[in-house]
Design a protein around this motif. Structure first.
Motif, PDB file in Angstrom:
ATOM      1  N   LEU A  32      47.122  -8.543 -51.794  1.00 37.04           N
ATOM      2  CA  LEU A  32      47.648  -7.330 -52.438  1.00 37.04           C
ATOM      3  C   LEU A  32      49.059  -6.955 -51.975  1.00 37.04           C
ATOM      4  CD1 LEU A  32      44.398  -5.173 -52.296  1.00 37.04           C
ATOM      5  CD2 LEU A  32      45.372  -6.336 -54.302  1.00 37.04           C
ATOM      6  N   ALA A  33      49.523  -7.562 -50.888  1.00 36.42           N
ATOM      7  CA  ALA A  33      50.881  -7.271 -50.408  1.00 36.42           C
ATOM      8  C   ALA A  33      51.883  -7.810 -51.422  1.00 36.42           C
ATOM      9  CB  ALA A  33      51.095  -7.910 -49.034  1.00 36.42           C
ATOM     10  N   PRO A  34      53.019  -7.143 -51.603  1.00 33.80           N
ATOM     11  CA  PRO A  34      53.597  -6.084 -50.781  1.00 33.80           C
ATOM     12  C   PRO A  34      53.231  -4.657 -51.199  1.00 33.80           C
ATOM     13  CG  PRO A  34      55.240  -6.843 -52.353  1.00 33.80           C
ATOM     14  CD  PRO A  34      53.986  -7.639 -52.606  1.00 33.80           C
ATOM     15  N   GLY A  35      52.188  -4.500 -51.984  1.00 35.41           N
ATOM     16  CA  GLY A  35      51.769  -3.155 -52.357  1.00 35.41           C
ATOM     17  C   GLY A  35      51.324  -2.351 -51.143  1.00 35.41           C
ATOM     18  N   ALA A  36      51.228  -1.032 -51.324  1.00 34.34           N
ATOM     19  CA  ALA A  36      50.902  -0.153 -50.200  1.00 34.34           C
ATOM     20  C   ALA A  36      49.520  -0.447 -49.633  1.00 34.34           C
ATOM     21  CB  ALA A  36      50.990   1.311 -50.647  1.00 34.34           C
ATOM     22  N   SER A  39      49.576  -3.819 -47.747  1.00 34.88           N
ATOM     23  CA  SER A  39      50.287  -3.674 -46.478  1.00 34.88           C
ATOM     24  C   SER A  39      49.433  -2.939 -45.455  1.00 34.88           C
ATOM     25  CB  SER A  39      51.606  -2.924 -46.696  1.00 34.88           C
ATOM     26  OG  SER A  39      52.447  -3.639 -47.581  1.00 34.88           O
ATOM     27  N   ALA A  40      48.737  -1.893 -45.906  1.00 35.86           N
ATOM     28  CA  ALA A  40      47.877  -1.131 -44.992  1.00 35.86           C
ATOM     29  C   ALA A  40      46.748  -2.004 -44.460  1.00 35.86           C
ATOM     30  CB  ALA A  40      47.316   0.093 -45.704  1.00 35.86           C
ATOM     31  N   LEU A  41      46.186  -2.860 -45.321  1.00 38.19           N
ATOM     32  CA  LEU A  41      45.096  -3.733 -44.881  1.00 38.19           C
ATOM     33  C   LEU A  41      45.582  -4.775 -43.869  1.00 38.19           C
ATOM     34  CD1 LEU A  41      43.194  -4.282 -48.258  1.00 38.19           C
ATOM     35  CD2 LEU A  41      42.444  -2.922 -46.296  1.00 38.19           C
ATOM     36  N   GLY A  85      55.323 -11.223 -40.602  1.00 40.24           N
ATOM     37  CA  GLY A  85      55.129 -11.865 -41.905  1.00 40.24           C
ATOM     38  C   GLY A  85      55.018 -10.847 -43.025  1.00 40.24           C
ATOM     39  N   LEU A  86      54.289  -9.772 -42.770  1.00 38.22           N
ATOM     40  CA  LEU A  86      54.171  -8.701 -43.768  1.00 38.22           C
ATOM     41  C   LEU A  86      55.535  -8.092 -44.065  1.00 38.22           C
ATOM     42  CD1 LEU A  86      52.579  -6.649 -45.494  1.00 38.22           C
ATOM     43  CD2 LEU A  86      52.305  -5.284 -43.402  1.00 38.22           C
ATOM     44  N   TRP A  87      56.303  -7.822 -43.012  1.00 39.13           N
ATOM     45  CA  TRP A  87      57.643  -7.237 -43.187  1.00 39.13           C
ATOM     46  C   TRP A  87      58.515  -8.150 -44.039  1.00 39.13           C
ATOM     47  CZ3 TRP A  87      62.469  -8.950 -41.381  1.00 39.13           C
ATOM     48  CH2 TRP A  87      63.516  -8.053 -41.579  1.00 39.13           C
TER      49      TRP A  87
END
Length: 196
Positions: A32-36, A39-41, A85-87
């Motif tokens: 689901l990233a880069p959605g909010a 990202s939260a997960l 990685g998320l960033w």
């Protein structure tokens, strides 16, 4: 104040839940990233990874203090690299696959001594060998995916199944009781008996 045995039960069960939840948190989060929500997960997964490191290190410290610290550092590095990685994904930069591979290598490097330390203490030796081999394959698969898409998912299966089995084991029984080393006179007696 909780007794050491009740702490081991509760902390072990929590660790097991975190092992199991990490698959859902990171798997769904990375999809689901880069959605909010994604990202939260992923951030929640990194928090779970650090917590696993803290709880396992605390439980293992009396038996194997160096391994406990190594595992804690490895889990911390894994969590940090997953956040990096998320960033990279959120900011549209390349390199998230490199950060993920680095996280899996850090996990493997910390988990090899961990699996050795828990063999015959927390789990049967064959179970610990399964974990060690699984973590090495997981790291190899992540690195292989940098060169060619595809093999990593298959190489991750043994390590993933180990983490599920280990998580279930911890949920059922918590951390096993620490096996204390025999006192010095007992060691001398055992040594004498072996020589005789």
């Amino acid at each position: 104040m909780p007794s050491p045995s009740s702490f081991r039960l509760v902390a072990g069960r929590l660790t097991g839940i975190l092992f199991l939840s990490a698959f859902v948190l990171y798997g769904a989060g990375s999809a689901l990233a880069p959605g909010a929500l994604g990202s939260a997960l992923v951030l929640a997964n990194s928090a779970a990874v650090v917590t696993i490191g803290v709880l396992c290190a605390r439980a293992l410290r009396p038996d194997a203090p160096v391994t406990a610290r190594t595992y804690l550092v490895a889990r911390g590095v894994e969590a940090l690299l997953l956040v990096v990685g998320l960033w990279l994904v959120v900011t549209g930069r390349a390199g998230d696959d490199i950060a993920y591979a680095g996280a899996m290598v850090a996990l493997a490097l910390g988990s090899l001594p961990f699996c050795r330390a828990v063999a015959n203490r927390w789990v049967p030796r064959w179970f610990a060998v399964w974990g060690a081999v699984g973590y090495v394959l997981m790291a190899a698969g992540a690195v292989a995916d940098l060169l060619a898409t595809g093999p990593g998912i298959y190489l991750a299966v043994p390590g993933g199944l180990f983490e599920i089995a280990f998580g279930v084991l911890l949920v059922v029984r918590g951390f096993p009781r620490v096996r204390t080393a025999p006192s010095r006179p007992e060691r001398v007696r055992h040594a004498g008996a072996e020589v005789a």
